[in-house]
Design a protein around this motif. Structure first.
Motif, PDB file in Angstrom:
ATOM      1  N   GLY A   1       1.613   1.824  -6.550  1.00 47.76           N
ATOM      2  CA  GLY A   1       1.356   1.020  -7.332  1.00 47.76           C
ATOM      3  C   GLY A   1      -0.210   0.745  -7.513  1.00 47.76           C
ATOM      4  O   GLY A   1      -1.055   0.932  -6.731  1.00 47.76           O
ATOM      5  N   VAL A   2      -0.715   0.552  -9.017  1.00 45.25           N
ATOM      6  CA  VAL A   2      -2.170   0.342  -9.048  1.00 45.25           C
ATOM      7  C   VAL A   2      -2.520  -1.050  -8.113  1.00 45.25           C
ATOM      8  O   VAL A   2      -1.859  -2.071  -8.049  1.00 45.25           O
ATOM      9  CB  VAL A   2      -2.403   0.138 -10.472  1.00 45.25           C
ATOM     10  N   ASP A   3      -3.588  -0.824  -7.657  1.00 44.56           N
ATOM     11  CA  ASP A   3      -4.009  -1.911  -6.693  1.00 44.56           C
ATOM     12  C   ASP A   3      -4.891  -3.153  -7.268  1.00 44.56           C
ATOM     13  O   ASP A   3      -5.710  -3.844  -6.457  1.00 44.56           O
ATOM     14  CB  ASP A   3      -4.657  -1.546  -5.276  1.00 44.56           C
TER      15      ASP A   3
ATOM     16  N   ALA B   1      -2.065   6.152  -5.662  1.00 47.16           N
ATOM     17  CA  ALA B   1      -2.648   5.224  -6.336  1.00 47.16           C
ATOM     18  C   ALA B   1      -3.739   4.493  -5.333  1.00 47.16           C
ATOM     19  O   ALA B   1      -4.798   3.965  -5.784  1.00 47.16           O
ATOM     20  CB  ALA B   1      -1.907   4.092  -6.540  1.00 47.16           C
ATOM     21  N   THR B   2      -3.695   4.685  -3.905  1.00 48.57           N
ATOM     22  CA  THR B   2      -4.679   4.301  -3.020  1.00 48.57           C
ATOM     23  C   THR B   2      -5.476   5.298  -2.421  1.00 48.57           C
ATOM     24  O   THR B   2      -5.057   6.234  -2.275  1.00 48.57           O
ATOM     25  CB  THR B   2      -4.100   3.511  -2.071  1.00 48.57           C
TER      26      THR B   2
ATOM     27  N   ILE C   1       1.414   9.404  -1.641  1.00 49.44           N
ATOM     28  CA  ILE C   1       3.052   8.727  -1.138  1.00 49.44           C
ATOM     29  C   ILE C   1       3.761  10.169  -1.520  1.00 49.44           C
ATOM     30  O   ILE C   1       3.700  10.639  -2.559  1.00 49.44           O
ATOM     31  CB  ILE C   1       3.403   7.847  -1.674  1.00 49.44           C
TER      32      ILE C   1
ATOM     33  N   ARG D   1      -7.265  -2.037 -13.042  1.00 47.05           N
ATOM     34  CA  ARG D   1      -6.304  -0.716 -13.049  1.00 47.05           C
ATOM     35  C   ARG D   1      -5.033  -1.190 -13.716  1.00 47.05           C
ATOM     36  O   ARG D   1      -4.894   0.017 -14.667  1.00 47.05           O
ATOM     37  CB  ARG D   1      -6.126   0.005 -11.739  1.00 47.05           C
TER      38      ARG D   1
ATOM     39  N   HIS E   1       0.722  -1.130   0.017  1.00 43.65           N
ATOM     40  CA  HIS E   1      -0.024   0.116  -0.053  1.00 43.65           C
ATOM     41  C   HIS E   1       1.005   1.366  -0.085  1.00 43.65           C
ATOM     42  O   HIS E   1       0.623   1.993   0.812  1.00 43.65           O
ATOM     43  CB  HIS E   1      -0.973  -0.020   1.196  1.00 43.65           C
TER      44      HIS E   1
ATOM     45  N   ARG F   1      -4.966   8.093   0.554  1.00 43.82           N
ATOM     46  CA  ARG F   1      -3.378   8.011   0.799  1.00 43.82           C
ATOM     47  C   ARG F   1      -2.438   8.737  -0.156  1.00 43.82           C
ATOM     48  O   ARG F   1      -2.901   8.542  -1.479  1.00 43.82           O
ATOM     49  CB  ARG F   1      -2.996   6.625   1.033  1.00 43.82           C
TER      50      ARG F   1
ATOM     51  N   SER G   1       2.733   9.615  -5.609  1.00 43.79           N
ATOM     52  CA  SER G   1       1.679   8.536  -5.920  1.00 43.79           C
ATOM     53  C   SER G   1       0.639   8.711  -5.170  1.00 43.79           C
ATOM     54  O   SER G   1       0.580   9.158  -4.057  1.00 43.79           O
ATOM     55  CB  SER G   1       2.354   7.269  -5.808  1.00 43.79           C
TER      56      SER G   1
END
Lengths: 371, 371
Positions: free
Chosen positions: A148-150, B277-278, B283, A154, A145, B281, B275
Motif C-alpha cells: 500500500g501507498v503510504d 511501497a515502503t 513484501i 502518493r 506497513h 522494505r 510490493s
C-alpha cells in the motif's frame, strides 16, 4: 465399558478431519449479512479464510456483492466454482500471473489492488493487449506497513497514473489493518481502527481532490466489523474469519464493555487419542500438519479441563487442568483451531455436519493455491 | 535496466513454488546410504519429510530397505507409488484406521508400532479376521514422553501380550528422540542421544531376557545419524530431513568440533517481490500458507544480507542487514525453509531442477495425508 468408545463422535469419519457445523455456518453468514446491510455496507467476504466455493456460494446467496481473494489461485478457484465477482486483495506482479489475471478478467468481473506505478504500467500493457479494461483499486497502507501507498500524495499520484492508462479504470481504494483484527480488547482495537480509517479517508480525499471518483472504499475484517459498521469510512467490508471462526477470534470482545460475540464457531478438528503410555498424558493425532501453529493455540471444545499442546508434526499432547485424565486410545475430541485460515489451508475438504451427523463433504478447492 | 528482472530465476515457474535441486538430492541420498551401509546399518528413510513416491523410489534404488510413514495415509500413498515395505511409526488406533491397515498389509509388507495392550488386542482381532500375521514393533519412550512404553518391564509385558496373539508377530523395537534431532551443538546432542539409546537398550535387553527375539532395533533421525552410526544400538535408522534439508538442520554441527555437514540443501521456496511501497522494505508472496513457521525461520539463499520475517498468511517481509534494499516488484529470491516436513506439507508438487532449469514436476502424493 467406556461410553465414549461405544458412542464415539462421528464414528464414520477418520481422523484428523476438519469439521464444519452447517447450522452455525448458516447463522454466521446470515448475521453478518444482516448487520452489514442494516449499516448500508456492501459485504464482500474474504475467500482466504474458507477457500471453498460452496461456502462462497452461500455467502453470495445471502447477499454478498462478491468475494475477495488474497491470491490469484484462490480467485481462479472461486471463478471455477461459479463466483462471478472477485477482488484480488494483493498486488499481481510479473508476466505469468498477469497473463492469468487477464484470462480471469475475460471470464468474470475482477478487481485487483495496485500500489506501484511500474505495476500499473505492466497491468495496463497486458489489459490493452487482452483488449479489456481492467478495474484496479489503489491499496493504501493504513498502518500495517505491508503493501500500500503510504500517503495521500502518493495515492493521488497513483490515481493520475491509472487515469492515464486507457486500459485501466480506477474502481476504488483499499485499506486493511490485519494486525489489529484479533486485538481482544475492544477499546484498544477501536483506537487502532479509527487511526487506520483516518489514514484511509485522507488518501480518499487526496484522490478526490485530484479530480478522480472513488466509487468503492473497501477493507476491514472480522475483528473490525463492529467498528467499521459505525465509523462510516468504508463502503464495502471484507471479513473472512467470521464464517468459520477460531480460538483467537472467539476470545475477542465484540463490542464495548466486553460485549458478547454474535458469532458461533462452526469449525473444528476431529482428533483421536493414539497413545496414553504415560500417566496423565494423552497423545492425539493432531500436530503441526493438521492444525496451524502461527496464531493462537487450538483449544478443546466441550472439554475446558483439557489443555492442548503441539508435540511435533503429527502429534499433540493433552493434559488435564484437574490433574486426572480419563482418556484412552480411541477416544475422540474436537479442537477449535487457533487460526482458521492457515488450518483450513492444510485440508482438502470440510466434513459438514448438523445434528451430530455428517451431511456433506465440501471440497476446499483453493487449498494450497498460494500462487 | 534491472538485470535480475531481465533474467529472473526460473521465469517459467509461477511463485510461490517449492523447488528441489535434483543434483543435491541425489548426492544426499547417496551419501547417507553409503555412510549407513559402511556402518552396517539398514537405512529406512522417513517419508514424512518428503511425502513423495518419486523420492522414495530413488531412496529404494540407492539401497534403502523400505520407508517409514508417520501416518497411514502416507503409507498408503507410498504403496500406491510402488514402495513395497513400510514401517508405520505411530500407533494405529480405532476400527476405521485398523481396517485400512489390514487392507494395506494385504498389499505390501507393513510393520506398525504399538505401545498399548488394548491396541495390541484390537490389532490382533483385525489381523485374525483378515487372515494375516501382522508385524508389530514395540515403541519405547526414550525420553521424548510422546508415544512408547516407558520401561523395560512394560516393554517385556507388551512382548508377552504380542506373543500370545497368533495373528501378530514381534518384529522389533522402536525408539526415537525427535526433540534432540535439531540440537545444534554436537556434544549436547550426543549426550542426549546416548541417554536415549541407553534407555532403548535396556528395553531391548528386558524383552530378550523375557525370551523373545528382537530382530530389528529402529529409530534415529537426521541429526542423530552421525551419532547412531558409531553407538551401535540401532540396527536400522529412520532419517527423513537429510534428503531435503532445511535451515534448522543446516545450522547443526555434524560432528565434533563443529565438523562440516556432508549434506547439501536441495529444497527451496521460489518467491517474488510483490510490493516495495515502503522504503527499505520488500513484501514477498510467501507467508504462513507457503512456508511453515513452527520451526526455524526461513532464510534467503544466496542473499545472506536479506532478512525474512513472516508478515501474515500470504505475505513475507524482506529487509536488509546493510540498510539499503535493491529489490523491485517482480524480483525473485529463493528461501530455504525453516522446517522441511511442514513446509512440504503445504505444496502439491516439487519443481525439480538441475543446472538452473526445470527438469520435472514430481507430485507430493502424501501432502495433507494426515489421517
Amino acid at each position: 465399558v467406556n461410553s465414549r468408545i461405544e458412542n464415539p463422535l462421528f464414528p464414520d469419519v477418520d481422523t484428523p478431519a476438519l469439521l464444519l457445523d452447517e447450522t452455525r455456518l448458516h447463522a454466521n453468514i446470515a448475521i453478518l449479512q444482516q448487520q452489514a446491510a442494516s449499516s448500508g455496507l456492501a459485504l464482500r467476504p474474504h475467500a482466504k479464510a474458507h477457500k471453498c466455493a460452496h461456502v462462497a456460494r452461500l455467502q453470495m446467496e445471502a447477499g454478498a456483492v462478491g468475494l475477495c481473494a488474497a491470491k490469484l489461485g484462490e480467485a481462479e478457484a472461486m471463478a471455477d466454482g461459479g463466483i462471478t465477482d472477485v477482488l484480488v486483495t494483493t498486488p499481481i506482479v510479473g508476466p505469468l500471473k498477469i497473463g492469468r489475471l487477464m484470462r480471469l478478467a475475460q471470464r468474470i468481473t475482477v478487481r485487483v489492488v495496485v500500489d506501484d506505478e511500474r505495476n500499473v504500467h505492466e497491468l495496463a500493457r497486458a489489459a490493452s493487449a487482452a483488449q479489456i479494461v481492467l478495474r484496479v483499486v489503489i491499496e493504501v497502507d493504513v498502518g500495517q506497513h505491508r503493501c500500500g501507498v503510504d500517503s495521500g500524495l502518493r495515492a493521488a499520484a497513483l490515481a493520475h497514473c491509472i487515469h492515464a492508462q486507457a486500459s485501466l479504470t480506477l474502481a476504488g481504494v483499499q485499506g486493511y489493518q490485519g494486525s489489529l483484527q484479533c486485538q481482544a480488547d475492544y477499546a484498544e482495537r477501536r483506537r487502532g481502527i479509527v487511526a487506520a480509517m483516518d489514514a484511509l479517508a485522507q488518501s480518499v480525499n487526496a484522490i478526490r481532490e485530484a479530480g478522480f471518483a472513488v466509487p468503492v472504499i473497501t477493507g476491514g475484517g472480522t475483528g473490525s466489523f463492529p467498528i467499521d459498521r459505525v465509523l462510516g469510512c468504508l463502503t464495502e467490508v471484507q471479513p473472512g474469519s467470521y464464517v468459520t471462526m477460531d480460538s483467537a477470534y472467539n476470545a475477542i470482545d465484540w463490542c464495548e464493555a466486553g460485549g458478547r460475540m454474535p458469532l458461533r464457531a462452526p469449525l473444528s478438528i476431529l482428533a483421536s487419542v493414539v497413545s496414553c503410555a504415560t500417566p496423565g498424558r494423552a497423545i492425539i493425532d493432531v500436530g503441526w500438519k493438521a492444525a496451524s501453529s502461527d496464531g493462537h493455540v487450538p483449544v478443546c471444545r466441550d472439554r475446558p479441563d483439557l489443555i492442548f499442546e503441539f508435540a511435533g508434526d503429527e502429534h499433540g499432547l493433552l493434559t488435564s487442568s484437574t490433574g486426572s485424565l480419563d482418556l484412552v486410545p480411541g477416544d475422540r475430541i474436537e479442537l477449535m483451531p487457533g487460526h482458521c485460515d492457515t488450518t483450513v489451508n492444510l485440508y482438502d475438504r470440510f466434513v459438514v455436519h448438523a445434528g451430530g451427523r455428517v451431511q456433506a463433504i465440501w471440497p476446499i478447492e483453493a487449498r494450497g493455491k498460494s500462487n
